[in-house]
Design a protein around this motif. Structure first.
Motif, PDB file in Angstrom:
ATOM      1  N   LEU A 143      -9.580   8.933  -0.061  1.00  0.00           N
ATOM      2  CA  LEU A 143      -8.662   9.526  -1.046  1.00  0.00           C
ATOM      3  C   LEU A 143      -7.851  10.660  -0.424  1.00  0.00           C
ATOM      4  N   GLU A 144      -8.523  11.518   0.339  1.00  0.00           N
ATOM      5  CA  GLU A 144      -7.822  12.646   0.961  1.00  0.00           C
ATOM      6  C   GLU A 144      -6.742  12.183   1.929  1.00  0.00           C
ATOM      7  N   LYS A 145      -6.991  11.068   2.589  1.00  0.00           N
ATOM      8  CA  LYS A 145      -6.010  10.537   3.541  1.00  0.00           C
ATOM      9  C   LYS A 145      -4.951   9.685   2.856  1.00  0.00           C
ATOM     10  N   GLY A 146      -5.097   9.464   1.554  1.00  0.00           N
ATOM     11  CA  GLY A 146      -4.133   8.656   0.808  1.00  0.00           C
ATOM     12  C   GLY A 146      -4.184   7.179   1.180  1.00  0.00           C
ATOM     13  N   LEU A 147      -5.347   6.714   1.565  1.00  0.00           N
ATOM     14  CA  LEU A 147      -5.495   5.323   1.981  1.00  0.00           C
ATOM     15  C   LEU A 147      -5.732   4.424   0.770  1.00  0.00           C
ATOM     16  N   ASN A 148      -5.520   3.160   0.970  1.00  0.00           N
ATOM     17  CA  ASN A 148      -5.554   2.225  -0.150  1.00  0.00           C
ATOM     18  C   ASN A 148      -6.800   1.334  -0.143  1.00  0.00           C
ATOM     19  N   TYR A 149      -7.921   1.838   0.326  1.00  0.00           N
ATOM     20  CA  TYR A 149      -9.148   1.043   0.296  1.00  0.00           C
ATOM     21  C   TYR A 149      -9.769   1.165  -1.087  1.00  0.00           C
ATOM     22  N   SER A 150     -10.207   0.052  -1.629  1.00  0.00           N
ATOM     23  CA  SER A 150     -10.793   0.100  -2.962  1.00  0.00           C
ATOM     24  C   SER A 150     -12.152   0.783  -2.911  1.00  0.00           C
ATOM     25  N   LYS A 151     -12.472   1.451  -4.010  1.00  0.00           N
ATOM     26  CA  LYS A 151     -13.765   2.118  -4.147  1.00  0.00           C
ATOM     27  C   LYS A 151     -14.879   1.091  -3.985  1.00  0.00           C
ATOM     28  N   GLU A 152     -14.691  -0.088  -4.552  1.00  0.00           N
ATOM     29  CA  GLU A 152     -15.724  -1.119  -4.495  1.00  0.00           C
ATOM     30  C   GLU A 152     -15.985  -1.581  -3.065  1.00  0.00           C
ATOM     31  N   VAL A 153     -14.957  -1.739  -2.265  1.00  0.00           N
ATOM     32  CA  VAL A 153     -15.128  -2.146  -0.866  1.00  0.00           C
ATOM     33  C   VAL A 153     -15.849  -1.045  -0.081  1.00  0.00           C
ATOM     34  N   ILE A 154     -15.441   0.189  -0.254  1.00  0.00           N
ATOM     35  CA  ILE A 154     -16.084   1.300   0.460  1.00  0.00           C
ATOM     36  C   ILE A 154     -17.553   1.408   0.078  1.00  0.00           C
ATOM     37  N   TYR A 155     -17.852   1.326  -1.207  1.00  0.00           N
ATOM     38  CA  TYR A 155     -19.245   1.409  -1.648  1.00  0.00           C
ATOM     39  C   TYR A 155     -20.059   0.221  -1.156  1.00  0.00           C
ATOM     40  N   ALA A 156     -19.460  -0.961  -1.147  1.00  0.00           N
ATOM     41  CA  ALA A 156     -20.183  -2.141  -0.639  1.00  0.00           C
ATOM     42  C   ALA A 156     -20.546  -1.954   0.835  1.00  0.00           C
ATOM     43  N   ILE A 157     -19.616  -1.472   1.626  1.00  0.00           N
ATOM     44  CA  ILE A 157     -19.903  -1.214   3.044  1.00  0.00           C
ATOM     45  C   ILE A 157     -21.069  -0.234   3.151  1.00  0.00           C
ATOM     46  N   ALA A 158     -20.983   0.844   2.410  1.00  0.00           N
ATOM     47  CA  ALA A 158     -21.983   1.909   2.520  1.00  0.00           C
ATOM     48  C   ALA A 158     -23.381   1.454   2.093  1.00  0.00           C
ATOM     49  N   ILE A 159     -23.469   0.692   1.001  1.00  0.00           N
ATOM     50  CA  ILE A 159     -24.810   0.296   0.541  1.00  0.00           C
ATOM     51  C   ILE A 159     -25.397  -0.829   1.380  1.00  0.00           C
ATOM     52  N   LEU A 160     -24.566  -1.444   2.221  1.00  0.00           N
ATOM     53  CA  LEU A 160     -25.041  -2.567   3.044  1.00  0.00           C
ATOM     54  C   LEU A 160     -25.134  -2.245   4.534  1.00  0.00           C
ATOM     55  N   HIS A 161     -24.542  -1.144   4.986  1.00  0.00           N
ATOM     56  CA  HIS A 161     -24.400  -0.923   6.428  1.00  0.00           C
ATOM     57  C   HIS A 161     -25.715  -0.795   7.183  1.00  0.00           C
ATOM     58  N   ASP A 162     -26.769  -0.332   6.536  1.00  0.00           N
ATOM     59  CA  ASP A 162     -28.081  -0.182   7.190  1.00  0.00           C
ATOM     60  C   ASP A 162     -29.172  -1.027   6.525  1.00  0.00           C
ATOM     61  N   ILE A 163     -28.795  -1.975   5.704  1.00  0.00           N
ATOM     62  CA  ILE A 163     -29.777  -2.731   4.923  1.00  0.00           C
ATOM     63  C   ILE A 163     -30.700  -3.575   5.812  1.00  0.00           C
TER      64      ILE A 163
END
Length: 161
Positions: free
Chosen positions: A53-73
């Motif tokens: 958000l601070e960088k004004g990027l257009n990544y969806s919240k859902e995509v970012i959260y999916a990456i985060a909850i899966l990155h170390d699974i």
């Protein structure tokens, strides 16, 4: 406030995901250093989303959260089978993403970020995930910090997000 994390919440509530979290927790029960649990995953998600958000990027919240909850699974597979956890997480995430209905483009973006989350500078999103992964660690309050094998430049001694 509407909830736009329907797919992420489906993952969180799936039996497979709960089993992977349980296996991570069992493998790290006696771990002295940072754990790879839901608290870490959500810290990474929130930090990555703020940076985006601070960088004004257009990544969806859902995509970012999916990456985060899966990155170390797949961390448990590293402990049990010697498979690097980014590769194990990539493998485990594939079925979970398909089951909840991410588009092929979203799946590819999420999977690539999972696979590359240990390398800074692969691309903008991977760099954000890498940075968020490090910033989520509370080295400034860790009892095991002096024994940690992370280099001083990777350790997080300040609250940034």
């Amino acid at each position: 406030m509407g909830n736009n994390l329907h797919k992420v919440n489906k993952i969180l509530n799936s039996e497979k995901y709960k089993e992977y979290i349980k296996k991570n927790n069992e493998c790290e029960m006696d771990r002295e250093f940072c754990k790879h649990d839901i608290n870490h995953f959500l810290d990474v998600a929130r930090i990555a989303y703020i940076i985006s958000l601070e960088k004004g990027l257009n990544y969806s919240k859902e995509v970012i959260y999916a990456i985060a909850i899966l990155h170390d699974i797949g961390r448990w597979m590293q402990y049990e089978k010697g498979i690097p956890h980014e590769e194990a997480s990539y493998i485990l995430a594939q079925d979970l993403l398909k089951e909840v209905g991410f588009s092929e483009g979203e799946e590819n973006l999420i999977l690539q970020a999972i696979l590359s989350h240990r390398k800074d500078g692969e691309d903008e999103l991977n760099s954000i995930i890498y940075k968020s992964d490090k910033l989520s660690r509370k080295c400034f309050a860790c009892n095991a910090e002096v024994k940690c094998n992370w280099s001083e430049d990777k350790k997080n001694f300040n609250i940034v997000y």
